[in-house]
Design a protein around this motif. Structure first.
Motif, PDB file in Angstrom:
ATOM      1  N   ASP A 131     132.221  90.269  28.147  1.00  8.64           N
ATOM      2  CA  ASP A 131     133.279  91.236  28.432  1.00  8.64           C
ATOM      3  C   ASP A 131     132.785  92.674  28.351  1.00  8.64           C
ATOM      4  OD1 ASP A 131     134.923  89.081  28.786  1.00  8.64           O
ATOM      5  OD2 ASP A 131     135.939  89.278  26.854  1.00  8.64           O
ATOM      6  N   VAL A 132     131.930  92.965  27.377  1.00 13.60           N
ATOM      7  CA  VAL A 132     131.418  94.326  27.224  1.00 13.60           C
ATOM      8  C   VAL A 132     130.446  94.668  28.354  1.00 13.60           C
ATOM      9  CG1 VAL A 132     130.019  95.829  25.734  1.00 13.60           C
ATOM     10  CG2 VAL A 132     131.857  94.458  24.759  1.00 13.60           C
ATOM     11  N   ALA A 133     129.675  93.701  28.822  1.00 17.92           N
ATOM     12  CA  ALA A 133     128.776  93.953  29.957  1.00 17.92           C
ATOM     13  C   ALA A 133     129.580  94.347  31.188  1.00 17.92           C
ATOM     14  CB  ALA A 133     127.917  92.727  30.243  1.00 17.92           C
ATOM     15  N   VAL A 134     130.653  93.630  31.440  1.00 19.36           N
ATOM     16  CA  VAL A 134     131.509  93.966  32.590  1.00 19.36           C
ATOM     17  C   VAL A 134     132.147  95.336  32.382  1.00 19.36           C
ATOM     18  CG1 VAL A 134     133.612  93.315  33.813  1.00 19.36           C
ATOM     19  CG2 VAL A 134     131.917  91.582  33.255  1.00 19.36           C
ATOM     20  N   LEU A 135     132.637  95.601  31.166  1.00 22.81           N
ATOM     21  CA  LEU A 135     133.271  96.895  30.891  1.00 22.81           C
ATOM     22  C   LEU A 135     132.294  98.052  31.058  1.00 22.81           C
ATOM     23  CD1 LEU A 135     135.643  98.627  29.740  1.00 22.81           C
ATOM     24  CD2 LEU A 135     134.620  98.229  27.498  1.00 22.81           C
ATOM     25  N   THR A 136     131.093  97.926  30.505  1.00 24.08           N
ATOM     26  CA  THR A 136     130.164  99.053  30.514  1.00 24.08           C
ATOM     27  C   THR A 136     129.469  99.257  31.854  1.00 24.08           C
ATOM     28  OG1 THR A 136     128.421  97.637  29.599  1.00 24.08           O
ATOM     29  CG2 THR A 136     129.690  98.980  28.037  1.00 24.08           C
ATOM     30  N   LEU A 137     129.309  98.185  32.633  1.00 27.98           N
ATOM     31  CA  LEU A 137     128.512  98.291  33.855  1.00 27.98           C
ATOM     32  C   LEU A 137     129.343  98.361  35.137  1.00 27.98           C
ATOM     33  CD1 LEU A 137     125.717  95.816  32.768  1.00 27.98           C
ATOM     34  CD2 LEU A 137     125.663  98.311  32.697  1.00 27.98           C
ATOM     35  N   ASP A 138     130.641  98.121  35.067  1.00 27.30           N
ATOM     36  CA  ASP A 138     131.511  98.262  36.234  1.00 27.30           C
ATOM     37  C   ASP A 138     132.247  99.598  36.120  1.00 27.30           C
ATOM     38  OD1 ASP A 138     130.698  95.724  36.776  1.00 27.30           O
ATOM     39  OD2 ASP A 138     132.690  94.813  36.760  1.00 27.30           O
ATOM     40  N   ARG A 139     131.961 100.512  37.043  1.00 27.25           N
ATOM     41  CA  ARG A 139     132.640 101.806  36.985  1.00 27.25           C
ATOM     42  C   ARG A 139     132.673 102.443  38.365  1.00 27.25           C
ATOM     43  NH1 ARG A 139     127.685 103.003  34.382  1.00 27.25           N
ATOM     44  NH2 ARG A 139     126.446 104.443  35.611  1.00 27.25           N
ATOM     45  N   SER A 140     133.665 103.293  38.526  1.00 26.26           N
ATOM     46  CA  SER A 140     133.801 104.065  39.762  1.00 26.26           C
ATOM     47  C   SER A 140     134.328 105.441  39.382  1.00 26.26           C
ATOM     48  CB  SER A 140     134.762 103.360  40.723  1.00 26.26           C
ATOM     49  OG  SER A 140     136.082 103.448  40.235  1.00 26.26           O
ATOM     50  N   PRO A 141     134.246 106.413  40.288  1.00 22.56           N
ATOM     51  CA  PRO A 141     134.726 107.756  39.956  1.00 22.56           C
ATOM     52  C   PRO A 141     136.208 107.786  39.580  1.00 22.56           C
ATOM     53  CG  PRO A 141     133.381 107.817  41.929  1.00 22.56           C
ATOM     54  CD  PRO A 141     133.591 106.375  41.592  1.00 22.56           C
ATOM     55  N   PHE A 190     128.992  97.777  40.252  1.00 24.13           N
ATOM     56  CA  PHE A 190     129.482  96.616  39.532  1.00 24.13           C
ATOM     57  C   PHE A 190     128.312  95.693  39.256  1.00 24.13           C
ATOM     58  CE2 PHE A 190     129.869  95.259  43.922  1.00 24.13           C
ATOM     59  CZ  PHE A 190     129.529  93.909  43.906  1.00 24.13           C
ATOM     60  N   PHE A 191     128.490  94.863  38.249  1.00 22.35           N
ATOM     61  CA  PHE A 191     127.405  94.020  37.740  1.00 22.35           C
ATOM     62  C   PHE A 191     127.840  92.565  37.782  1.00 22.35           C
ATOM     63  CE2 PHE A 191     124.958  92.160  34.145  1.00 22.35           C
ATOM     64  CZ  PHE A 191     123.679  92.496  34.546  1.00 22.35           C
ATOM     65  N   THR A 192     126.982  91.707  38.299  1.00 20.30           N
ATOM     66  CA  THR A 192     127.239  90.263  38.279  1.00 20.30           C
ATOM     67  C   THR A 192     126.208  89.608  37.371  1.00 20.30           C
ATOM     68  OG1 THR A 192     125.903  89.998  40.278  1.00 20.30           O
ATOM     69  CG2 THR A 192     128.275  90.183  40.570  1.00 20.30           C
ATOM     70  N   ILE A 193     126.692  88.968  36.318  1.00 21.21           N
ATOM     71  CA  ILE A 193     125.824  88.365  35.304  1.00 21.21           C
ATOM     72  C   ILE A 193     125.215  87.073  35.834  1.00 21.21           C
ATOM     73  CG2 ILE A 193     125.759  87.356  32.990  1.00 21.21           C
ATOM     74  CD1 ILE A 193     128.136  89.170  32.276  1.00 21.21           C
ATOM     75  N   VAL A 226     121.819  90.758  28.849  1.00 18.61           N
ATOM     76  CA  VAL A 226     122.361  90.147  30.062  1.00 18.61           C
ATOM     77  C   VAL A 226     121.468  90.554  31.224  1.00 18.61           C
ATOM     78  CG1 VAL A 226     124.753  89.994  29.316  1.00 18.61           C
ATOM     79  CG2 VAL A 226     123.976  92.056  30.405  1.00 18.61           C
ATOM     80  N   THR A 227     121.203  89.605  32.088  1.00 17.48           N
ATOM     81  CA  THR A 227     120.424  89.860  33.290  1.00 17.48           C
ATOM     82  C   THR A 227     121.298  89.499  34.474  1.00 17.48           C
ATOM     83  OG1 THR A 227     118.366  89.339  32.146  1.00 17.48           O
ATOM     84  CG2 THR A 227     118.318  89.271  34.561  1.00 17.48           C
ATOM     85  N   GLY A 228     121.268  90.347  35.473  1.00 17.77           N
ATOM     86  CA  GLY A 228     122.072  90.084  36.653  1.00 17.77           C
ATOM     87  C   GLY A 228     121.812  91.114  37.728  1.00 17.77           C
ATOM     88  N   ASP A 229     122.670  91.104  38.725  1.00 16.22           N
ATOM     89  CA  ASP A 229     122.536  92.019  39.859  1.00 16.22           C
ATOM     90  C   ASP A 229     123.453  93.216  39.678  1.00 16.22           C
ATOM     91  OD1 ASP A 229     120.680  90.357  41.114  1.00 16.22           O
ATOM     92  OD2 ASP A 229     122.278  89.147  42.002  1.00 16.22           O
ATOM     93  N   LEU A 230     122.853  94.405  39.733  1.00 13.77           N
ATOM     94  CA  LEU A 230     123.607  95.653  39.665  1.00 13.77           C
ATOM     95  C   LEU A 230     123.787  96.139  41.098  1.00 13.77           C
ATOM     96  CD1 LEU A 230     124.850  97.822  37.805  1.00 13.77           C
ATOM     97  CD2 LEU A 230     122.653  99.001  37.909  1.00 13.77           C
ATOM     98  N   HIS A 231     125.027  96.141  41.549  1.00 15.89           N
ATOM     99  CA  HIS A 231     125.353  96.536  42.920  1.00 15.89           C
ATOM    100  C   HIS A 231     125.804  97.997  42.918  1.00 15.89           C
ATOM    101  CE1 HIS A 231     125.538  92.266  44.214  1.00 15.89           C
ATOM    102  NE2 HIS A 231     125.911  92.078  42.957  1.00 15.89           N
ATOM    103  N   THR A 232     125.236  98.798  43.804  1.00 24.29           N
ATOM    104  CA  THR A 232     125.626 100.196  43.949  1.00 24.29           C
ATOM    105  C   THR A 232     126.335 100.353  45.283  1.00 24.29           C
ATOM    106  OG1 THR A 232     123.704 100.855  42.657  1.00 24.29           O
ATOM    107  CG2 THR A 232     124.821 102.580  43.921  1.00 24.29           C
TER     108      THR A 232
END
Length: 188
Positions: A73-83, A124-127, A141-147
């Motif tokens: 949950d924290v990985a999704v919270l910290t790595l998913d963001r938008s302006p 956004f990040f997919t674990i 956590v390792t995954g794909d960081l999409h920009t």
């Protein structure tokens, strides 16, 4: 006759008083034992609802399952963001951060907020995988960081992020997090 009646009445009152004293002492000892047992016993809080099974948190330490769910949950919270959600994002991350680390984490988050504010860049990040160490209180956590810029995905990079935790009482708090850099990533 009056003396014998008074004597019998006094004896009955003395027996009642003695019985009351014995009962009071017995209850006091029982209360002290229960207080001692309660103070030395591990505390547990049952967390509901959780996806597939009940989950508890104990003062004895963090369970592997709990640390895994919190990391997810924290990985999704910290790595998913938008302006458009930067203020909420920063407030939410600081709420789960340990008080001793809030100043440092706030400074790092403010840099990100100032860089991203007014832009059209989101991520956004997919674990894909997760590694948990409940004894040393860290997880990766390792995954794909999409920009994304506008509505177009411009980058998809495999990244690993590490989260460090602090456990106090029944509270698990974030101490720090960041991207794990390998030799290949440092060379780029």
């Amino acid at each position: 006759m009056e003396i014998s009646y008074t004597h019998a009445q006094s004896q009955r009152v003395l027996k009642q008083r003695n019985l009351l004293i014995v009962t009071t002492v017995g209850l006091s000892i029982l209360s002290a034992i229960l207080l001692l047992v309660t103070a030395t016993r591990d505390r547990e809080v049952v967390l509901q609802p959780v996806l597939h099974s009940p989950l508890s948190v104990s003062s004895a330490g963090v369970s592997r399952e709990y640390l895994e769910l919190i990391t997810r949950d924290v990985a999704v919270l910290t790595l998913d963001r938008s302006p458009s959600n930067l203020e909420y994002w920063m407030k939410s991350v600081l709420e789960i951060t340990a008080p001793s680390a809030q100043g440092r984490v706030r400074a790092d988050l403010m840099k990100i907020v100032n860089e991203q504010r007014g832009s059209s860049i989101a991520q956004f990040f997919t674990i894909q995988t997760m590694e948990i160490d409940p004894k040393n209180l860290w997880s990766t956590v390792t995954g794909d960081l999409h920009t994304i810029v506008g509505n177009k995905v411009i980058a998809k990079d495999r990244r690993t992020f590490r989260f460090n935790w602090q456990y106090s009482g029944l509270s698990l708090k974030l101490v720090g997090f960041g991207m794990v850099t390998t030799g290949k990533e440092r060379d780029q």
